[in-house]
Design a protein around this motif. Structure first.
Motif: not given
Length: 430
Positions: A285-288, A282, A290-291
């Motif tokens: 690949t996962d935007p949330k 995650d 990474m944010e």
């Protein structure tokens, strides 16, 4: 009025403390050359008077030699004097060559140096014959010389650090380090790093440690676990029931902790591995996710302690470098010294490395000569052009004038011999 230095007035630099000795030697040689001229003149006058009174025939030979010697001495005196000044103050064309053609001579000298000394082939051949790498290696391989170089490098480091302003270095560090760290997302690289760790199984030691610590904590905190269970029991339940339930719960928790600790394939461990793998994926690949990683990064960088560390990094590094540079027994200086000795040994014994260093030096010198030859020769021409003409002539004469007086002496002698030969030939013909 502000006093101008010799350089400001265009005066060439003084030749050194032996200028007076050279001046005395020049005057002495001028007197010797003048003595030859005067000797030839006296002989010529006496032989002329003697011939008028009926001298023997051989006097004519002496007179002819003296006469030619006078001519040779005067001609060479004129030639030597014309280099530096106008003979007898008379501005005859093509005299006072050095004062009047100083700039052209400087330009010719610069061109001569550039063509004959600053050519690529000349520089390469000279460096190849010298063998700088081998000589440097033999010299620096000696511990005493390595100590000397290390001390000089330490002086340079101290000087450079002292000159640098702390605020300038701090600004550079913030630009080069902090902003670069802020500009790079943390999620993908950390996720990739975590994936590598999980695939290699390097995290299992950490998991073992956590499981061991968890079991030890449960085992050592029997009363704490009982207290937690009892506090959450209903108020209407009897205390002995709460104690039995709490003791049962403690036993189950302790048993569970033991199983997790001893069974490497326990579902709890497997679930932890699965969670970590999914979390690593995650983060890449996962935007949330990474944010959230970026938010954590910003919180870390904005923390006062982190800001203090960044702000004091250069001050700390500066103090460490200064201390290490000033202490001859410091680890930094010891490593530099040992490294220099090892480098010198390799240069002295390794033909391949020595050849590479020599090639690099030749290429560097050739590059400088090819690309900056005009600037180097311009230094000669510009310097000569700024010199005062009369002072330049005087100083050059001081340097080479003594040797030039031998031209006058030789002119007197050679002229006398030539005159004698010519007179003899004339007498034989007639």
């Amino acid at each position: 009025m502000e006093q101008l230095t010799a350089r400001d007035r265009g005066v060439p630099p003084a030749p050194g403390p032996n200028e007076e000795a050279k001046r005395v030697a020049l005057v002495r040689m001028k007197l010797v050359a003048l003595g030859f001229l005067l000797g030839a003149t006296v002989i010529f006058v006496l032989t002329t008077i003697w011939q008028s009174a009926g001298a023997p025939g051989w006097v004519g030979y002496v007179k002819a030699a003296a006469e030619a010697g006078m001519v040779g001495a005067l001609a060479d005196w004129f030639a030597v004097t014309a280099l530096f000044r106008h003979p007898l103050g008379i501005k005859i064309p093509h005299t006072a060559i050095i004062p009047t053609r100083k700039s052209q001579l400087g330009s010719s000298l610069g061109e001569f140096v550039g063509s004959n000394f600053l050519s690529e082939q000349v520089v390469r051949d000279r460096l190849r014959r010298v063998g700088i790498a081998g000589r440097l290696g033999e010299w620096i391989a000696k511990p005493a010389n390595a100590d000397r170089v290390t001390a000089e490098l330490s002086t340079v480091v101290r000087g450079a650090i002292t000159v640098l302003r702390d605020e300038d270095v701090q600004a550079v560090m913030e630009q080069a380090v902090v902003r670069r760290v802020v500009g790079v997302p943390w999620g993908p690289p950390l996720g990739k790093l975590l994936s590598s760790v999980l695939q290699d199984g390097a995290h299992r030691r950490l998991v073992d440690l956590l499981c061991d610590r968890a079991y030890e904590w449960v085992k050592d905190n029997h009363q704490t676990v009982l207290g937690v269970v009892s506090d959450r029991a209903p108020t209407w339940s009897p205390r002995f029931v709460d104690a039995m339930v709490a003791d049962k719960v403690y036993g189950e928790v302790l048993s569970f902790a033991w199983l997790v600790k001893t069974d490497v394939e326990h579902p709890m461990r497997l679930a932890m591995d699965k969670f970590l793998l999914e979390f690593a994926h995650d983060m890449q690949t996962d935007p949330k996710t990474m944010e959230r990683a970026e938010q954590v990064k910003q919180q870390v960088l904005d923390h006062p302690d982190v800001q203090n560390v960044i702000g004091s990094a250069w001050t700390t590094a500066k103090r460490m470098l200064l201390d290490a540079a000033e202490d001859p027994s410091s680890e930094l200086r010891r490593r530099v010294r040992d490294g220099l000795v090892a480098l010198g040994g390799r240069l002295a014994s390794d033909d391949s490395m020595r050849g590479k260093v020599d090639d690099w030096l030749e290429s560097a010198a050739a590059y400088i000569v090819v690309n900056y030859r005009d600037e180097i020769t311009t230094l000669i021409t510009d310097t000569v052009e700024r010199w005062d003409a009369e002072e330049t002539s005087r100083k050059i004469e001081l340097q080479v004038g003594r040797d030039l007086q031998f031209i006058r002496i030789n002119g007197t002698v050679v002229g006398a011999l030539a005159g004698l030969v010519i007179y003899t030939v004339a007498q034989l013909i007639t």
